[in-house]
Design an enzyme around this catalytic site. Structure first.
Site, PDB file in Angstrom:
ATOM      1  N   ASP A   1      14.008  43.986  25.350  1.00  8.75           N
ATOM      2  CA  ASP A   1      15.216  45.053  25.464  1.00  8.75           C
ATOM      3  C   ASP A   1      16.580  44.041  25.504  1.00  8.75           C
ATOM      4  OD1 ASP A   1      13.924  47.497  25.294  1.00  8.75           O
ATOM      5  OD2 ASP A   1      12.601  46.812  26.581  1.00  8.75           O
TER       6      ASP A   1
ATOM      7  N   ASP B   1      12.724  37.766  25.335  1.00 12.36           N
ATOM      8  CA  ASP B   1      12.447  39.382  25.827  1.00 12.36           C
ATOM      9  C   ASP B   1      12.343  40.032  24.366  1.00 12.36           C
ATOM     10  OD1 ASP B   1      13.074  41.249  27.988  1.00 12.36           O
ATOM     11  OD2 ASP B   1      15.332  41.060  27.888  1.00 12.36           O
TER      12      ASP B   1
END
Length: 216
Positions: A10, A8
């Site tokens: 953020d 991922d």
């Protein structure tokens, strides 16, 4: 060791979830709403229609599309001047490259934003694939984005690690059949997330050492 690693962005590679949390609060003020402190955590990692559905759960009267756009645009403007990177990122990316592991990023953010942010912190070249929320029909917590990322790096999902920080991402990684590893950011682990995770570690460095020691 797995053949692939999917990250991922953020809150996991970049320390941006705090920026989104502050921006959601400003958007609530901008739209004349009373900010719900539980909302940023609930919406973390979502995109598209699922994000709008979460917005309407907390703010039923708002124009969800405009509300989301307001928050995201504010953060994107801030990221033009400074992109904060999380601890241990370069270390784990270098480790995987040295061991021949294919690396992808799977982010709910727009593809252009993902590539720009990773380039600004000098890690874009590590990634064999960049997959964004606008490339799949169903965003996290659906598994689509991780299945596409695994496909693009030529690995079966069960032969991939997924590194995530939020509830929606953990659910998506587990649903994809990947070995899902949680590095908590704003969302603390709970019993449900612990059941979905292959491991939970304070940092990416700790996760890397666990992999090196064949603990996961």
């Amino acid at each position: 060791m797995k053949q692939g690693a999917i990250f991922d962005m953020d809150g996991l590679l970049l320390d941006t979830e705090r920026m989104y949390r502050a921006s959601w609060e400003k958007s609530a003020e901008q739209f004349g709403l009373v900010h719900n402190p539980d909302f940023p955590r609930a919406v973390c990692g979502s995109s598209g229609m699922h994000m709008q559905e979460i917005i309407l759960q907390y703010y039923p009267q708002v124009d969800a599309k405009a509300f989301a756009a307001d928050c995201i645009l504010r953060v994107e403007r801030e990221l033009q001047t400074h992109v904060p990177i999380k601890a241990g990122v370069s270390e784990i990316l270098q480790y995987f490259k040295q061991h021949g592991v294919k690396i992808a990023v799977a982010s709910s953010s727009k593809r252009e934003t993902v590539k720009s942010n990773l380039d600004k912190v000098g890690i874009l070249s590590y990634f064999d694939a960049v997959v964004s929320g606008d490339q799949v029909e169903h965003g996290k917590p659906a598994p689509d984005i991780f299945l596409l990322a695994a496909q693009q790096i030529g690995c079966a999902p069960e032969n991939c690690y997924v590194f995530e920080d939020g509830t929606n991402g953990i659910r998506a990684g587990a649903a994809a059949g990947c070995a899902t590893v949680m590095i908590p950011d704003l969302t603390p682990p709970n019993a449900q997330l612990e059941q979905l995770c292959t491991g939970i570690y304070p940092s990416l460095s700790d996760a890397m050492h666990a992999i090196a020691n064949q603990e996961i």
